[in-house]
Design a protein around this motif. Structure first.
Motif, PDB file in Angstrom:
ATOM      1  N   ILE A   2       0.857  -1.185   0.000  1.00  0.00           N
ATOM      2  CA  ILE A   2       0.000   0.000   0.000  1.00  0.00           C
ATOM      3  C   ILE A   2       0.894   1.237   0.000  1.00  0.00           C
ATOM      4  N   ASP A   3       0.604   2.178  -0.934  1.00  0.00           N
ATOM      5  CA  ASP A   3       1.442   3.389  -0.981  1.00  0.00           C
ATOM      6  C   ASP A   3       1.209   4.239   0.270  1.00  0.00           C
ATOM      7  N   ASP A   5       0.441   7.412   0.863  1.00  0.00           N
ATOM      8  CA  ASP A   5      -0.759   8.249   0.953  1.00  0.00           C
ATOM      9  C   ASP A   5      -1.973   7.404   1.339  1.00  0.00           C
ATOM     10  N   ARG A   6      -2.079   6.210   0.744  1.00  0.00           N
ATOM     11  CA  ARG A   6      -3.198   5.321   1.053  1.00  0.00           C
ATOM     12  C   ARG A   6      -3.083   4.819   2.491  1.00  0.00           C
ATOM     13  N   GLN A   7      -1.854   4.521   2.934  1.00  0.00           N
ATOM     14  CA  GLN A   7      -1.650   4.095   4.322  1.00  0.00           C
ATOM     15  C   GLN A   7      -2.123   5.176   5.282  1.00  0.00           C
ATOM     16  N   ASP A   8      -1.771   6.433   4.999  1.00  0.00           N
ATOM     17  CA  ASP A   8      -2.211   7.538   5.857  1.00  0.00           C
ATOM     18  C   ASP A   8      -3.730   7.647   5.874  1.00  0.00           C
ATOM     19  N   ALA A   9      -4.345   7.521   4.715  1.00  0.00           N
ATOM     20  CA  ALA A   9      -5.808   7.594   4.633  1.00  0.00           C
ATOM     21  C   ALA A   9      -6.453   6.450   5.408  1.00  0.00           C
ATOM     22  N   LEU A  10      -5.896   5.248   5.298  1.00  0.00           N
ATOM     23  CA  LEU A  10      -6.446   4.094   6.017  1.00  0.00           C
ATOM     24  C   LEU A  10      -6.246   4.244   7.523  1.00  0.00           C
ATOM     25  N   ARG A  11      -5.098   4.773   7.930  1.00  0.00           N
ATOM     26  CA  ARG A  11      -4.887   5.029   9.359  1.00  0.00           C
ATOM     27  C   ARG A  11      -5.902   6.054   9.880  1.00  0.00           C
TER      28      ARG A  11
END
Length: 144
Positions: A2-3, A5-11
């Motif tokens: 997972i890139d 930006d996506r990791q931050d959004a998921l967190r």
């Protein structure tokens, strides 16, 4: 992988879920505390209230808990006169559970608080967002 930006959004989504659950359970946790009860008791009351005459086995399956995990809080609710266990007509060994009138009043108070909370959130978010929320929750609730 997972890139970032996506990791931050998921967190961020995980945190929202945690905080939303805390807000959703705050008042309903405080109400039964006056009786020495907790969230597990609330869950038991809710599911017996929404499924009168559910068997003990059915409640175990619904809550996905062990018999040992259910035993003490269910017994406490029964001793407090909030839940009754009646033999099933088809098999007297099977115990069907239902709320007593006092149990119905407590469950209605707890569920009413949560319904008002959800209604206010849905009203503020709008119907499209409510439907999106329901879709996400259905996916999250589905067996893995």
């Amino acid at each position: 992988m997972i890139d970032l930006d996506r990791q931050d959004a998921l967190r961020g989504a995980i945190e929202l879920l945690y905080f939303a659950y805390r807000g959703f359970t705050d008042l309903p946790d405080r109400i039964p505390e006056r009786r020495g009860l907790g969230r597990v008791h609330h869950r038991i009351l809710y599911f017996i209230g929404s499924r009168p005459d559910v068997s003990v086995r059915g409640l175990l399956d619904l809550l996905a808990v062990s018999k040992q995990a259910l035993n003490a809080p269910l017994r406490q609710l029964m001793e407090m006169g909030l839940v009754a266990a009646l033999p099933a007509a088809s098999d007297r060994r099977v115990k069907n559970l239902r709320l007593t009138p006092e149990g119905q009043r407590l469950e209605a108070e707890l569920t009413g608080a949560q319904m008002r909370h959800l209604e206010a959130a849905f009203d503020k978010a709008g119907e499209t967002d409510e439907q999106g929320w329901r879709a996400v929750m259905a996916v999250l609730a589905a067996p893995a």
